[in-house]
Scaffold this motif. Structure first.
Motif, short mmCIF file in Angstrom:
data_model
loop_
_atom_site.label_atom_id
_atom_site.label_comp_id
_atom_site.label_asym_id
_atom_site.label_seq_id
_atom_site.Cartn_x
_atom_site.Cartn_y
_atom_site.Cartn_z
N THR A 8 36.11 55.34 59.73
CA THR A 8 36.97 54.32 59.11
C THR A 8 36.17 53.51 58.10
OG1 THR A 8 38.23 54.15 61.17
CG2 THR A 8 38.57 52.42 59.54
N PHE A 9 36.76 53.32 56.92
CA PHE A 9 36.15 52.49 55.88
C PHE A 9 36.92 51.17 55.85
CE2 PHE A 9 35.77 51.20 51.34
CZ PHE A 9 34.39 51.07 51.29
N TYR A 10 36.25 50.10 56.26
CA TYR A 10 36.89 48.79 56.33
C TYR A 10 36.67 48.04 55.01
CZ TYR A 10 37.33 49.69 61.31
OH TYR A 10 37.65 50.25 62.52
N LEU A 11 37.77 47.53 54.45
CA LEU A 11 37.67 46.75 53.23
C LEU A 11 37.18 45.34 53.56
CD1 LEU A 11 40.81 48.06 51.32
CD2 LEU A 11 38.45 48.86 51.22
N TRP A 12 37.38 44.41 52.69
CA TRP A 12 36.72 43.11 52.76
C TRP A 12 36.97 42.33 54.04
CZ3 TRP A 12 39.01 45.34 48.63
CH2 TRP A 12 38.19 45.57 47.51
N ASP A 13 36.00 41.50 54.35
CA ASP A 13 36.09 40.59 55.49
C ASP A 13 36.76 39.30 55.05
OD1 ASP A 13 35.53 38.96 57.75
OD2 ASP A 13 33.67 38.31 56.80
N TYR A 18 35.98 33.66 51.19
CA TYR A 18 35.06 33.76 50.04
C TYR A 18 35.73 33.36 48.74
CZ TYR A 18 32.64 36.36 53.63
OH TYR A 18 32.05 36.73 54.81
N GLY A 19 36.81 32.59 48.85
CA GLY A 19 37.48 32.08 47.66
C GLY A 19 38.35 33.10 46.95
N LYS A 20 38.67 34.22 47.61
CA LYS A 20 39.54 35.24 47.04
C LYS A 20 40.85 35.27 47.83
CE LYS A 20 36.13 36.72 44.38
NZ LYS A 20 36.15 36.55 42.91
N ASP A 21 41.85 35.96 47.28
CA ASP A 21 43.09 36.10 48.03
C ASP A 21 43.38 37.59 48.26
OD1 ASP A 21 44.16 37.07 45.63
OD2 ASP A 21 45.11 35.16 45.14
N TYR A 22 44.48 37.86 48.95
CA TYR A 22 44.77 39.25 49.31
C TYR A 22 45.32 40.04 48.14
CZ TYR A 22 43.36 38.23 54.00
OH TYR A 22 42.59 37.89 55.08
#
Length: 199
Positions: A8-13, A18-22
């Motif tokens: 499985t390749f997990y994307l961002w935590d 970290y100041g980003k959105d989905y």
């Protein structure tokens, strides 16, 4: 990519941490998987590697649904199209039992019910709990309670395939003695050994 890859390749935590959105995460995954890193992503796919969404931290059912929707809205149609390299196979979620919650098993029961409905609304994707534990540690007994509640995630009909223990507490939980009784001299790792004997 080679045979040493996980399945499985997990994307961002948790992008919000970290100041980003989905939406950013959905757009970024589309850019990486469809153009910049397409050869690497296709090689992973040939090895059978599945892709999981960025982790969403469970707070309310509405918040979880909205954040997954924001991600998928940004990366579709590629990330919802089977056989597309950008396809996202798994919903990833973090769940914590707060120290002031009376019973961790009640939290597990609530979340499992919510995720059963949520998975169905996202084409019955399986769910991975990428972090389960006690967010702010208030002693070994609460950690032990959360560990023993883990089985509830796998009740019949649950879409949850995996649960990963989150050990990032304020105490060195790898060497934390349990407080009382016959288990007094056990380490928390020994509790997991006892639980896992059932599988």
């Amino acid at each position: 990519p080679n045979s040493t890859f996980s399945d499985t390749f997990y994307l961002w935590d948790e992008p919000l941490a970290y100041g980003k959105d989905y939406a950013w995460a959905g757009n970024s995954w589309l850019a990486y998987s469809a153009t910049r890193w397409i050869a690497q992503v296709e090689a992973m796919r040939e090895l059978g590697v599945r892709v999981a969404t960025p982790s969403v931290r469970y707070e309310t059912p509405e918040q979880v649904r909205d954040q997954f929707k924001e991600f998928f809205d940004a990366c579709q149609p590629s990330c919802v199209t089977l056989d597309d390299p950008s396809y996202v196979d798994i919903l990833a979620l973090r769940v914590f039992c707060d120290p002031d919650e009376e019973f961790c098993d009640k939290k597990v029961e609530e979340v499992t019910g919510v995720l059963t409905d949520l998975s169905a609304s996202f084409d019955s994707r399986p769910v991975h709990i990428t972090g389960w534990g006690v967010l702010t540690n208030n002693g070994a007994s609460k950690l032990q309670e959360a560990m023993k509640a883990t089985d509830g995630f796998f009740e019949n009909g649950s879409p949850i395939d995996r649960v990963y223990w989150w050990g990032g507490n304020g105490t060195d939980s790898t060497n934390l003695d349990l407080p009382t009784g016959k288990e007094q001299n056990q380490f928390l790792a020994d509790v997991w050994v006892d639980i896992c004997k059932n599988y």
